[in-house]
Design an enzyme around this catalytic site. Structure first.
Site, PDB file in Angstrom:
ATOM      1  CD  GLN A   1      -2.792  -2.405   2.158  1.00 45.79           C
ATOM      2  OE1 GLN A   1      -1.940  -3.043   3.180  1.00 45.79           O
ATOM      3  NE2 GLN A   1      -2.536  -3.042   1.034  1.00 45.79           N
TER       4      GLN A   1
ATOM      5  CB  THR B   1     -42.681  24.531  -6.775  1.00 45.92           C
ATOM      6  OG1 THR B   1     -43.781  24.930  -7.379  1.00 45.92           O
ATOM      7  CG2 THR B   1     -42.593  25.083  -5.377  1.00 45.92           C
TER       8      THR B   1
ATOM      9  CG  ASN C   1     -19.339  25.761 -22.368  1.00 45.07           C
ATOM     10  OD1 ASN C   1     -20.455  26.143 -22.861  1.00 45.07           O
ATOM     11  ND2 ASN C   1     -18.341  25.154 -22.869  1.00 45.07           N
TER      12      ASN C   1
ATOM     13  CB  SER D   1      -0.915   0.174   1.227  1.00 46.71           C
ATOM     14  OG  SER D   1      -0.257  -0.001   2.482  1.00 46.71           O
TER      15      SER D   1
ATOM     16  CG  ASN E   1      -3.483  -4.794  12.964  1.00 44.34           C
ATOM     17  OD1 ASN E   1      -2.883  -4.824  11.955  1.00 44.34           O
ATOM     18  ND2 ASN E   1      -3.616  -6.128  13.519  1.00 44.34           N
TER      19      ASN E   1
ATOM     20  CE  LYS F   1     -21.481  26.074 -25.849  1.00 45.21           C
ATOM     21  NZ  LYS F   1     -22.738  25.638 -25.383  1.00 45.21           N
TER      22      LYS F   1
ATOM     23  CB  SER G   1     -16.697  25.748 -27.575  1.00 42.81           C
ATOM     24  OG  SER G   1     -16.959  24.954 -28.611  1.00 42.81           O
TER      25      SER G   1
HETATM   26  N1  ARG Z   1      -1.021  -1.452   5.287  1.00 49.56           N
HETATM   27  C1  ARG Z   1      -2.105  -2.013   6.556  1.00 49.56           C
HETATM   28  C2  ARG Z   1      -3.179  -1.349   6.227  1.00 49.56           C
HETATM   29  O1  ARG Z   1      -3.510  -0.272   5.712  1.00 49.56           O
HETATM   30  C3  ARG Z   1      -1.418  -1.687   7.628  1.00 49.56           C
HETATM   31  C4  ARG Z   1      -1.900  -2.779   8.675  1.00 49.56           C
HETATM   32  C5  ARG Z   1      -1.309  -3.973   8.388  1.00 49.56           C
HETATM   33  N2  ARG Z   1      -1.706  -4.921   9.412  1.00 49.56           N
HETATM   34  C6  ARG Z   1      -1.849  -6.300   9.308  1.00 49.56           C
HETATM   35  N3  ARG Z   1      -1.845  -7.222  10.080  1.00 49.56           N
HETATM   36  N4  ARG Z   1      -1.264  -6.813   8.066  1.00 49.56           N
HETATM   37  O2  ARG Z   1      -4.477  -1.730   6.757  1.00 49.56           O
END
Ligand code: ARG
Length: 472
Positions: A330, A163, A293, A31, A118, A291, A285
């Site tokens: 994630q 209305t 817009n 990520s 986490n 035009k 345009s």
């Molecule tokens: N990149 C993870 C997320 O966005 C971070 C937490 C990852 N925790 C795990 N137990 N794999 O959620």
């Protein structure tokens, strides 16, 4: 490069694995490409965590000093664009921690004591969203201020009220603008409400069950500006309500901006020509030279779709997740980030544009009597003369039908003609049939009388000035 080749320095969790992660899976599960947006908050959270570990005797003061220095060096690298994000390090948390350890040596490995990614990611997200929410509240306030000032300026400018998009009764432009402000005012209230539930600290929940180290969660919560620590470790890492709530508020706000946009698109058309937007908010345009817009309102109206989509994405993401953390989470980030950027940019564009909206007061006024818009005033007049409202409604319906046949307006009829429909009608009827008379007569709290609109604009101005995040 495999984990083995890298001597385990690339992956912080590979101890129990007997083969390196498949290269595609590594990219698929990473990520860092998007969660690097959380870097500054991740570092702030780590700083507070390390201070707390020192205060509770888990690490020494010298170790904490090294960690703090290292974290600030990492932040410097990121801010200067010198930081190398590595997909092998999966996410923002492990990229930063691995770089910290490169810079300060093995002491860096102590930072993760008593926490987990986490609780870390839940903390980062809350810190990120709090900052963005404050910036969004400020832009919203700036927009509202523009709307309210324009409303004050046009407290007695007459326009048709609609209305079914049919001319209904005359209103003032200021009154219509203050209706926009009411929508935005509720959005602001929802943002504040969302912020309250958002501002608690999950740090210390660790993976899901808490930690065996003697941590001080009050201390980290306070250091990070949270109101309190979260109350349950499982919920702390599993909860994304705050992201959903924000996306719901954002979707509603975007819906409001979309409705306002739709009105601006209509009103800037040649058919209405009620308002003009400055050239810098419009485009031309490539083929039709004439035009101009209304691109900004059109784009905002279009972007509202994203906000709705992102809300649905998050609700769907969370709906079947068992407690506590799941990797699914994630997937919360891109939708949330997109909503934050979309809402912020749309509010900014509107806040910049609204003060320079130019009202074509003549066109508004000309359109106001269309469709017999003072017919209700005529009925009310008959009621004041003693008729039941339903009977008055019937009489006026007949007068309107007569005007349709004659191809004239209500105020064009002679007193004699009007009296042929009901004997109680006197010469003062013409005060009621004028546009000014019609709006001025709606003289009650929340009504469109210019006096009431001026009062409402003043009250709105005062409410804005009392806001904690208000930026002039
Ligand atoms: N990149 C993870 C997320 O966005 C971070 C937490 C990852 N925790 C795990 N137990 N794999 O959620």
């Amino acid at each position: 490069m495999s984990d083995r080749d890298a001597n385990n320095s690339q992956t912080l969790w590979s101890g129990r694995f007997s083969e390196p992660t498949d290269a595609f899976v590594q990219r698929f599960t990473a990520s860092e490409a998007f969660d690097h947006r959380l870097a500054a908050y991740d570092i702030a959270g780590s700083g507070a965590h390390a201070e707390m570990l020192m205060a509770t005797g888990v690490i020494t003061a010298a170790e904490n000093d090294a960690i703090q220095q290292g974290l600030s060096d990492v932040l410097g690298e990121i801010e200067r664009g010198e930081f190398t994000w590595q997909v092998e390090r999966e996410d923002v948390h492990m990229n930063i921690e691995a770089r910290l350890t490169e810079l300060i040596g093995d002491i860096g490995k102590k930072l993760h004591t008593g926490r987990s990614r986490n609780d870390q990611v839940a903390t980062d997200l809350r810190l990120f969203l709090r900052a963005e929410l404050d910036a969004i509240s400020a832009e919203l306030s700036r927009l509202q201020s523009g709307v309210v000032e324009l409303a004050a300026e046009h407290a007695s400018t007459i326009m048709p009220g609609f209305t079914h998009l049919q001319v209904a009764q005359p209103v003032t432009f200021g009154h219509h603008l203050l209706a926009w402000n009411e929508m935005l005012e509720r959005d602001y209230g929802r943002l504040l409400d969302c912020r309250k539930r958002l501002n608690v600290s999950p740090l210390g929940a660790a993976a899901l069950a808490g930690t065996t180290f003697p941590i001080d969660r009050q201390m980290t919560a306070q250091a990070l500006g949270f109101d309190a620590p979260t109350r349950n470790s499982l919920d702390s890492v599993a909860d994304r309500d705050f992201a959903i709530e924000f996306c719901a508020v954002a979707a509603m706000t975007m819906n409001h901006l979309s409705r306002i946009s739709e009105e601006l698109v209509l009103w800037t058309s040649a058919q209405f020509d009620f308002v003009r937007l400055p050239d810098r908010f419009c485009t031309g345009s490539s083929i039709m030279p004439q035009k101009k817009n209304p691109d900004v309102p059109e784009l905002v109206r279009g972007k509202s779709g994203r906000a709705t989509g992102n809300l649905v994405a998050l609700l769907t993401l969370m709906k079947s997740q068992p407690l506590a953390y799941n990797k699914d989470n994630q997937e919360d980030k891109e939708a949330l980030f997109d909503t934050v950027i979309t809402l912020h940019d749309c509010l900014r564009a509107f806040a910049d544009m609204v003060p320079s909206i130019e009202a074509n007061t003549e066109a508004m006024r000309t359109a106001a009597p269309a469709g017999f818009s003072t017919a209700t005033d005529l009925a009310d007049y008959l009621v004041r003369g003693g008729l039941f409202f339903r009977d008055a409604h019937e009489v006026v319906g007949k007068i309107v039908a007569h005007c349709v046949d004659a191809g004239c307006g209500l105020a064009d009829l002679s007193l004699v003609t009007l009296q042929s429909f009901h004997g109680s009608i006197q010469a003062d009827i013409f005060d009621v049939l004028t546009l000014e008379g019609s709006v001025a007569a709606r003289d009650h709290f929340g009504g469109t009388a210019p006096k009431r609109v001026r009062e409402a604009a003043e009250a709105a101005r005062e409410a804005l000035a009392r806001r904690p995040f208000y930026i002039e």
